[in-house]
Design a protein around this motif. Structure first.
Motif, PDB file in Angstrom:
ATOM      1  N   GLY A 395      34.323  49.965  44.436  1.00 47.91           N
ATOM      2  CA  GLY A 395      32.868  50.100  44.501  1.00 47.91           C
ATOM      3  C   GLY A 395      32.178  48.771  44.242  1.00 47.91           C
ATOM      4  N   ILE A 396      32.673  48.045  43.229  1.00 52.18           N
ATOM      5  CA  ILE A 396      32.056  46.763  42.892  1.00 52.18           C
ATOM      6  C   ILE A 396      32.200  45.783  44.052  1.00 52.18           C
ATOM      7  CG2 ILE A 396      32.162  44.788  41.337  1.00 52.18           C
ATOM      8  CD1 ILE A 396      33.202  46.729  39.174  1.00 52.18           C
ATOM      9  N   TYR A 397      33.352  45.825  44.694  1.00 52.29           N
ATOM     10  CA  TYR A 397      33.591  44.891  45.798  1.00 52.29           C
ATOM     11  C   TYR A 397      32.524  45.043  46.872  1.00 52.29           C
ATOM     12  CZ  TYR A 397      36.135  42.192  49.313  1.00 52.29           C
ATOM     13  OH  TYR A 397      36.494  41.244  50.236  1.00 52.29           O
ATOM     14  N   GLN A 398      32.116  46.289  47.108  1.00 57.56           N
ATOM     15  CA  GLN A 398      31.103  46.505  48.140  1.00 57.56           C
ATOM     16  C   GLN A 398      29.750  45.957  47.723  1.00 57.56           C
ATOM     17  OE1 GLN A 398      31.361  50.688  49.597  1.00 57.56           O
ATOM     18  NE2 GLN A 398      33.274  50.644  48.481  1.00 57.56           N
ATOM     19  N   ALA A 399      29.543  45.845  46.407  1.00 57.20           N
ATOM     20  CA  ALA A 399      28.269  45.307  45.938  1.00 57.20           C
ATOM     21  C   ALA A 399      28.310  43.783  45.893  1.00 57.20           C
ATOM     22  CB  ALA A 399      27.945  45.860  44.560  1.00 57.20           C
ATOM     23  N   SER A 400      29.400  43.253  45.359  1.00 61.74           N
ATOM     24  CA  SER A 400      29.490  41.806  45.233  1.00 61.74           C
ATOM     25  C   SER A 400      30.941  41.379  45.104  1.00 61.74           C
ATOM     26  CB  SER A 400      28.722  41.342  43.997  1.00 61.74           C
ATOM     27  OG  SER A 400      29.118  40.028  43.654  1.00 61.74           O
ATOM     28  N   THR A 401      31.366  40.481  45.955  1.00 61.63           N
ATOM     29  CA  THR A 401      32.757  40.020  45.882  1.00 61.63           C
ATOM     30  C   THR A 401      32.990  39.165  44.648  1.00 61.63           C
ATOM     31  OG1 THR A 401      32.114  38.255  47.389  1.00 61.63           O
ATOM     32  CG2 THR A 401      33.261  40.133  48.335  1.00 61.63           C
ATOM     33  N   TRP A 402      31.959  38.440  44.219  1.00 62.13           N
ATOM     34  CA  TRP A 402      32.110  37.619  43.006  1.00 62.13           C
ATOM     35  C   TRP A 402      32.390  38.496  41.796  1.00 62.13           C
ATOM     36  CZ3 TRP A 402      33.425  32.993  41.974  1.00 62.13           C
ATOM     37  CH2 TRP A 402      33.095  31.938  42.822  1.00 62.13           C
ATOM     38  N   VAL A 403      31.547  39.520  41.639  1.00 59.64           N
ATOM     39  CA  VAL A 403      31.727  40.393  40.477  1.00 59.64           C
ATOM     40  C   VAL A 403      33.092  41.069  40.556  1.00 59.64           C
ATOM     41  CG1 VAL A 403      30.757  42.317  39.182  1.00 59.64           C
ATOM     42  CG2 VAL A 403      29.247  40.744  40.371  1.00 59.64           C
ATOM     43  N   ALA A 404      33.468  41.473  41.767  1.00 61.25           N
ATOM     44  CA  ALA A 404      34.769  42.125  41.929  1.00 61.25           C
ATOM     45  C   ALA A 404      35.896  41.179  41.526  1.00 61.25           C
ATOM     46  CB  ALA A 404      34.948  42.593  43.367  1.00 61.25           C
ATOM     47  N   LEU A 405      35.790  39.932  41.949  1.00 63.28           N
ATOM     48  CA  LEU A 405      36.853  38.980  41.623  1.00 63.28           C
ATOM     49  C   LEU A 405      36.972  38.806  40.107  1.00 63.28           C
ATOM     50  CD1 LEU A 405      38.921  36.802  42.567  1.00 63.28           C
ATOM     51  CD2 LEU A 405      37.070  35.163  42.337  1.00 63.28           C
ATOM     52  N   VAL A 406      35.838  38.586  39.462  1.00 65.22           N
ATOM     53  CA  VAL A 406      35.884  38.347  38.016  1.00 65.22           C
ATOM     54  C   VAL A 406      36.388  39.597  37.289  1.00 65.22           C
ATOM     55  CG1 VAL A 406      34.527  37.801  35.971  1.00 65.22           C
ATOM     56  CG2 VAL A 406      34.100  36.595  38.106  1.00 65.22           C
ATOM     57  N   CYS A 407      35.876  40.762  37.703  1.00 63.88           N
ATOM     58  CA  CYS A 407      36.306  41.987  37.024  1.00 63.88           C
ATOM     59  C   CYS A 407      37.786  42.280  37.286  1.00 63.88           C
ATOM     60  CB  CYS A 407      35.465  43.177  37.471  1.00 63.88           C
ATOM     61  SG  CYS A 407      33.796  43.108  36.822  1.00 63.88           S
ATOM     62  N   THR A 408      38.270  41.932  38.464  1.00 65.19           N
ATOM     63  CA  THR A 408      39.676  42.206  38.763  1.00 65.19           C
ATOM     64  C   THR A 408      40.597  41.301  37.955  1.00 65.19           C
ATOM     65  OG1 THR A 408      38.926  42.765  40.971  1.00 65.19           O
ATOM     66  CG2 THR A 408      41.276  42.698  40.644  1.00 65.19           C
ATOM     67  N   THR A 409      40.111  40.148  37.489  1.00 69.40           N
ATOM     68  CA  THR A 409      40.973  39.342  36.618  1.00 69.40           C
ATOM     69  C   THR A 409      41.343  40.139  35.373  1.00 69.40           C
ATOM     70  OG1 THR A 409      39.070  38.374  35.490  1.00 69.40           O
ATOM     71  CG2 THR A 409      40.006  37.113  37.307  1.00 69.40           C
ATOM     72  N   GLY A 410      40.526  41.163  35.072  1.00 75.79           N
ATOM     73  CA  GLY A 410      40.860  42.032  33.945  1.00 75.79           C
ATOM     74  C   GLY A 410      42.238  42.646  34.064  1.00 75.79           C
ATOM     75  N   ILE A 411      42.707  42.889  35.294  1.00 68.05           N
ATOM     76  CA  ILE A 411      44.037  43.497  35.415  1.00 68.05           C
ATOM     77  C   ILE A 411      45.132  42.514  35.021  1.00 68.05           C
ATOM     78  CG2 ILE A 411      43.258  45.106  37.220  1.00 68.05           C
ATOM     79  CD1 ILE A 411      45.094  43.485  39.152  1.00 68.05           C
ATOM     80  N   ILE A 412      44.865  41.218  35.195  1.00 69.63           N
ATOM     81  CA  ILE A 412      45.865  40.226  34.776  1.00 69.63           C
ATOM     82  C   ILE A 412      45.811  40.077  33.257  1.00 69.63           C
ATOM     83  CG2 ILE A 412      46.633  37.858  35.023  1.00 69.63           C
ATOM     84  CD1 ILE A 412      45.053  37.723  37.621  1.00 69.63           C
ATOM     85  N   LEU A 413      44.597  39.862  32.759  1.00 67.60           N
ATOM     86  CA  LEU A 413      44.446  39.645  31.319  1.00 67.60           C
ATOM     87  C   LEU A 413      44.866  40.884  30.543  1.00 67.60           C
ATOM     88  CD1 LEU A 413      41.002  37.832  31.528  1.00 67.60           C
ATOM     89  CD2 LEU A 413      43.207  36.788  31.042  1.00 67.60           C
ATOM     90  N   GLY A 414      44.514  42.054  31.076  1.00 69.35           N
ATOM     91  CA  GLY A 414      44.889  43.304  30.413  1.00 69.35           C
ATOM     92  C   GLY A 414      46.399  43.413  30.285  1.00 69.35           C
ATOM     93  N   ALA A 415      47.094  43.105  31.380  1.00 67.38           N
ATOM     94  CA  ALA A 415      48.557  43.129  31.321  1.00 67.38           C
ATOM     95  C   ALA A 415      49.033  42.139  30.280  1.00 67.38           C
ATOM     96  CB  ALA A 415      49.145  42.794  32.689  1.00 67.38           C
ATOM     97  N   GLY A 416      48.381  40.992  30.214  1.00 68.79           N
ATOM     98  CA  GLY A 416      48.786  39.969  29.259  1.00 68.79           C
ATOM     99  C   GLY A 416      48.718  40.464  27.825  1.00 68.79           C
ATOM    100  N   TYR A 417      47.533  40.905  27.397  1.00 64.65           N
ATOM    101  CA  TYR A 417      47.432  41.239  25.969  1.00 64.65           C
ATOM    102  C   TYR A 417      48.155  42.528  25.609  1.00 64.65           C
ATOM    103  CZ  TYR A 417      43.149  43.961  27.225  1.00 64.65           C
ATOM    104  OH  TYR A 417      42.263  44.826  27.781  1.00 64.65           O
TER     105      TYR A 417
END
Lengths: 516, 664
Positions: A395-417
């Motif tokens: 849903g976010i991607y359809q609104a803004s690719t920037w926001v989607a990109l930043v929010c999707t980094t959460g899947i990397i960081l989430g896996a990390g911690y």
């Protein structure tokens, strides 16, 4: 079900059980609380079974005029139904989680939980603005008490911080509510959801509600009460705090801010996006460096909730459904993770990550459940959180690719911690003798974990059960928002297609020239 | 066929769950039998399906299983799609998995946690099967993450070792970087096509080839950006340059895991994804150019590192990375069938090499350092011959004019020829990098063979052997074996070696005509470029023989350096210390990433926490307000009891008062 006031019944059962808890001995209070919450859960199941998908938007409505237009009005739509189900499902688990660990003032403790259940069900079922407000704010009182009386060493500071933050937000919201009622001439929530407030006024109303919901969410930078509250709260308190109370903010956005102030929501979406993006990255990184298990999970909650806010303001169906699914999934998974902490806290009385290690050896079943919930927390497909995160990010991607990109980094960081946490707790050598001597889970703990695990898997594999009741309500909200929805930045422009495939080569031509 | 498909996919899951739940409550032979049995059934059911596609009697089929998600116009279900492409993957996955299960009976025999190990292996197989049978991108992502989970669990299987835990996290997190691309790719694809169904996307893709789309403020060709994002996912899973760092560390897992997951199946998922989506990629020339460059660069880069490593498994790991590079640039130049063919043959010979290495390690008391091997040819002859077959297969021995060769000859030569035949600058550069990598492949493969099986035994230098024979090198004196007697592995390990040897020898010869030249076999499951394949067959002879020539050169080089004049490597290192250090340290990628990603992440985390949350927000927020309140509250002190419930009560009273005041 015709005519049976099931919502009132769901309020009365825990209320009466809670009152009863004051008057009985410790063990009886435990059983009474368990029976009370189980009965409420049974009523919840009946509620769900009898909820008519595709029926009227508001079902099981009950109204009683009280005074001066203030009504006792209850009723639910699919969104409220799902959140009520989450609350009544987690409640018996909370009672079980406190079974042995709470030894002082047991009756009062159980009563606090049962009253909290009343207020949580009330907040989701209320159809009157002021009734909602009372449930919304009063729900915090038992939580203050649970933290302040049964909490850890620094409980006064934590409960007081909690108090200050939430007080700040709620005052502004109340003032806005008065203005709204005066303007629209009704305090009926379904009517207000359709009422078109003047665009200029929406802006201020939105901000007033935002102050309250942002704190409850919690959004960056008003999130710092959460880690302290979690750390000090007893296990069951954390479960309810993360599982249900954090959902009040999201529920507020979806029930009030978006439908009542659609234009202001669109206008201020940039603010929500900005705060959410900061929260995802900031709190994930903070989670990475925590030494205290509960703090780590608390910070991860802030990051997950940021995804909820961002996707709510994406103004499309996937975003809204994704936000709801994250809330439900996170409610189960973060609750389960706090239980996981509670299980070993009960044995060793420390939340220091470094005091543990190698638990896979002496507590293999515990380690398996912990792994499942860790994986669910980082959104592994097949678990509840994936559905939410995937839809939200889509849903976010359809609104803004920037926001989607930043929010999707959460899947990397989430896996990390989360994996870093898991590694330090369950992997490695058994470096502390007392930790190595801890026994695996008993039947009570098994029961809690298995129930949560089943729900997490169910929601991940067949989320239709949860999406279907909400579908019509989300669609209605989406339709309400459609006019205000800002355009995304993708802006597909269709041009004439290329004539041939990328690697098309003309071989025959070569052949005739005798190139080889 | 529907029932068979369901059985093939879900038997491993069922076995995994049973084995996992029963765990140590039954003798480990129970978990082993049930998982291995399930996998053999799956494998036996897979081959007839594959043959049915080979002789053209089967058509693509989709088995619906369960509804999954319906959200607005976005909808995807659990479905199992089997077409020619999937059929190839089914036989590869199930055959190798079944053999690896069997092999593990021997290899893991002394491990106390066998039920857990076998449960993980079967779980992995299930996830991989879900990946290759996916009919929509989201189910593919499910499988993608599922194999990631299994890989994480199996790399960390010996979790008591700190290195295993670290390697497991690294594998998962680096893969997640790729997943970020994959997820954004799915979102973008949905945005453009309003579906996640693969057949529907592939059908609609050509019409979108001229369209443009906004992404992060840029305006790009729609199909290029979508394919690049999806390819980032493939780079992670298939350990391509920049996202390759997890694969060598993944060797911390037990060797059967390396053979199954990190050689034959999971790491090829990226190649599979490209082939599955090949009609889509064919609409994206820039994306394909990137695929080609990354593939070619990886194939060469990984091969250089392979020449310097001492750990037998790491050499093979870099070799896998390099071979995956070949598959990618074959796909990049448009020869998806050639990429799939190399994937197919590679699965056999690389699994063979890994299992062979496992057999050596088993014989050498868990020693993995080739410096402490030597002369094992006589001791473990069966393993030796199997590894020899694997080496001949990977180096690609075969003669074009005779029409005979090992598996690698058929597939790798086809990759090189097709890159040359494609004729663009990038593809010809890939050809030369590929030839260079083939030279290095031959060198490091023979280096491995010579160090392990030829020369004098150097066993006593190994700490593992010292522990076994209770001697130090000084005690042993002249006898560099230390009195250690390597034993050939048990039959459970030798049978898989034998069967894989058959594959490594014959898979190329047998299936080349179908995989390479038969468009009807693929039946539209991949983009089949008829002209390109014809051009491939028509390349000049020097191209066709280039791989053989460098293979021989590599063999001679390794022979001279490790048999004839064993002092050459040391002299070379002394002459070019910087070059050796650079390559030996894997081009310093790990150090670089540690500096620019890992350390800063922790640093920022600490700063945000201490300076942000505590130092700023709390200081000026609640604590600041508290201080102000405290100073101005002397008058109100009497009611500030400090007890929480009094605050709560006051708040509630105030609230009621406020409501009353407003309403009346």
């Amino acid at each position: 079900m015709d005519g049976f006031p099931i919502l009132t019944a769901m309020l009365l059962v825990p209320l009466l059980a809670g009152i009863g808890c004051f008057f009985v001995a410790a063990n009886a209070a435990r059983w009474l609380a368990l029976m009370g919450t189980l009965l409420t859960f049974a009523l919840g199941v009946m509620l769900w079974v009898n909820y008519e998908i595709g029926g009227p938007q508001w079902q099981f409505t009950e109204t009683a005029e009280l005074f001066a237009g203030f009504k006792y009005a209850l009723g639910i739509d699919g969104i409220a139904l799902m959140l009520i189900m989450l609350s009544v499902f987690l409640m018996p688990i909370c009672i079980l989680a406190s079974w042995n660990s709470i030894t002082k003032r047991v009756g009062e403790y159980m009563a606090a939980f049962l009253f909290m259940e009343v207020l949580m069900i009330g907040v989701f079922a209320a159809q009157d603005l002021f009734l909602f407000y009372i449930f919304f704010e009063a729900g915090l009182i038992p939580m203050y008490l649970i933290i302040g009386v049964w909490g850890g060493d620094n409980r006064i500071y934590a409960s007081y911080k909690f108090f200050l933050y939430t007080l700040f937000g709620s005052v502004l919201m109340l003032i806005a509510m008065f203005w709204m009622v005066a303007q629209a001439g009704t305090s009926d929530i379904p009517t207000l959801m359709q009422y078109d407030f003047p665009v200029a006024a929406q802006f201020w109303l939105f901000l007033a509600f935002f102050a309250s919901f942002a704190v409850k969410m919690p959004m960056w930078p008003v999130h710092t009460w959460l880690p302290d509250a979690h750390v000090q709260a007893p296990t069951a308190g954390s479960v309810i705090l993360a599982g249900v109370l954090l959902k009040l903010g999201g529920y507020g956005f979806i029930r009030f801010s978006l439908p009542m102030f659609p234009d202001a929501s669109a206008e201020l979406a940039w603010l929500i996006f900005a705060l959410s993006m900061i929260a995802v990255v900031y709190t994930s990184l903070v989670a990475l460096v925590q030494h205290d298990m509960k703090k780590l999970i608390a910070y991860s909650s802030v990051a997950h909730m940021a995804l909820v806010t961002a996707s709510l303001f994406a103004f499309n169906v996937q975003g809204l459904e994704g936000a709801m699914m994250i809330m439900l999934g996170h409610g189960l998974v973060s609750g389960a993770l706090f239980l996981c902490v509670g299980v070993i806290y009960d044995r060793l009385h420390t939340r220091e990550i470094d005091r543990y290690g190698g638990l896979s050896i002496n507590m293999p079943y515990y380690a398996t459940f912990f792994l499942l919930f860790t994986m669910a927390s980082i959104g592994l497909p097949g678990t509840s959180n994936f559905i939410g995160e995937f839809l939200a990010l889509a849903g976010i991607y359809q609104a803004s690719t920037w926001v989607a990109l930043v929010c999707t980094t959460g899947i990397i960081l989430g896996a990390g911690y989360m994996l870093y946490l898991y590694r330090r707790v369950a992997f490695g050598a058994q470096k502390n003798e007392d930790a190595a001597a801890m026994p695996d889970m008993d039947a009570r703990e098994w029961g809690m974990m298995a129930a949560l695990a089943a729900a997490v898997m169910w929601m991940g594999v067949y989320p239709e059960s949860f999406l279907a009741p909400m579908r019509a309500d989300i669609a209605a909200l989406d339709a309400r928002l459609a006019a205000a929805a800002p355009q995304g930045d993708s802006q597909l422009q269709v041009g004439p297609p290329r004539a041939q495939a990328a690697n098309a080569i003309a071989f025959e031509a070569h052949d005739e020239e005798g190139a080889h | 066929m529907q029932t068979q498909i369901l059985l093939i996919v879900f038997l491993p899951l069922l076995a995994s769950i049973i084995a996992g739940i029963v765990n140590k409550n039954a003798p480990s032979v129970f978990a082993k039998s049930i998982t291995t049995g399930a996998l053999f059934v799956s494998a036996i059911l897979s081959w007839p399906i594959f043959f049915a596609f080979l002789n053209g009697s089967a058509t693509a089929e989709v088995v619906p299983v369960l509804k999954w998600v319906q959200s607005g116009s976005m909808s995807f279900d659990w479905e199992l799609r089997v077409d020619a492409l999937t059929a190839v993957m089914l036989v590869v996955i199930n055959s190798v998995s079944a053999l690896v299960h069997l092999y593990s009976w021997g290899y893991m025999d002394e491990d106390p946690d066998q039920p857990r190990f076998f449960a993980y292996l079967s779980l992995f197989t299930f996830a991989m099967l879900m990946l290759v049978t996916a009919n929509n991108l989201v189910q593919m992502f499910f499988g993608w993450e599922g194999v990631g989970l299994a890989s994480y669990l199996l790399i960390g299987f010996w979790f008591k070792k700190p290195t295993a835990g670290a390697a497991a996290i690294k594998a998962f997190v680096v893969n997640r970087v790729g997943d970020l691309g994959f997820m954004l790719g799915i979102f973008g694809t949905y945005l453009v096509f309003q579906t996640t169904s693969i057949p529907e996307i592939l059908e609609a893709a050509p019409a979108m080839s001229g369209s443009s789309i906004g992404f992060l403020g840029m305006r790009l060709y729609t199909m290029d950006i979508l394919c690049i994002l999806l390819f980032i996912g493939a780079m992670g899973k298939s350990a391509q340059l920049l996202l390759h760092t997890w694969l060598p560390d993944a060797m911390e897992g037990p060797t059967p895991v390396s053979a199954l997951i990190h050689a034959a199946t999971m790491v090829t998922a990226g190649v599979f994804m490209l082939c599955r989506l090949s009609p889509m990629f064919e609409t994206a020339p820039t994306a394909l150019a990137i695929v080609t460059v990354i593939g070619a660069a990886t194939c060469f880069f990984a091969a250089t590192i392979g020449t310097t490593q001492w750990d037998i498994k790491r050499v093979i790991a870099y070799s896998t990375c390099s071979q995956l590079g070949y598959m990618f640039f074959a796909a990049g130049v448009g020869a998806y069938n050639v990429a799939m063919f190399h994937l197919f043959t590679h699965a056999f010979f690389k699994a063979l090499l890994f299992l062979g290495a496992g057999s050596v390690i088993h014989a050498m008391h868990h020693e993995q350092d080739m410096r402490y091997y030597g002369g094992l040819r006589k001791q473990i002859p069966f393993t030796f011959y199997a590894m020899l077959a694997g080496t001949l297969a990977i180096t690609g021995l075969g003669v074009y004019h005779l029409g005979v060769g090992f598996a690698g000859f058929w597939s790798k030569d086809a990759v090189l020829e097709v890159a040359f035949a494609r004729g663009t600058e990038i593809s010809v550069m890939s050809f030369w990098l590929g030839v260079g990598a083939a030279l290095l492949t031959s060198f490091y493969s023979w280096r491995l063979m010579f160090l392990t099986f030829w020369g004098k035994p150097r066993w006593i230098e190994s700490e593992h052997i010292q522990h076994s024979v209770h001697k130090t090198p000084a005690d042993a004196g002249e006898d560099t074996t230390g009195g250690y007697h390597p034993h050939e592995s048990p039959i459970a390990m030798l049978v898989p070696l034998a069967l894989l040897t058959v594959g490594a020898v014959a898979a190329g010869q047998m299936f080349a005509p179908k995989f390479l030249d038969d468009a009807a076999f693929w039946a539209g499951s991949i983009f089949y470029n008829e002209n390109l394949i014809q051009a491939m067959h028509a390349v000049p002879y020097w191209v066709k023989y280039s791989a053989l020539v460098v293979m021989v050169l590599g063999f001679i080089g390794a022979y001279i350096a490790y048999i004839a004049k064993p002092d050459i490597p040391a002299k070379f290192v002394a002459a070019f210390p910087w070059l050796h250090k650079f390559v030996f340290n894997k081009w310093y990628f790990d150090e670089l990433y540690d500096r620019i990603f890992v350390k800063p992440a922790f640093w920022f985390g600490r700063q945000f926490w201490k300076l942000g949350d505590i130092g700023t927000i709390d200081r000026f927020g609640p604590n600041g307000i508290a201080a102000v309140v405290e100073r101005s509250s002397v008058a109100a002190k009497s009611i500030q009891s400090g007890y929480l419930y009094s605050y709560a009560l006051i708040m509630l009273l105030g609230l009621v008062a406020l409501v009353t005041w407003v309403l009346f």
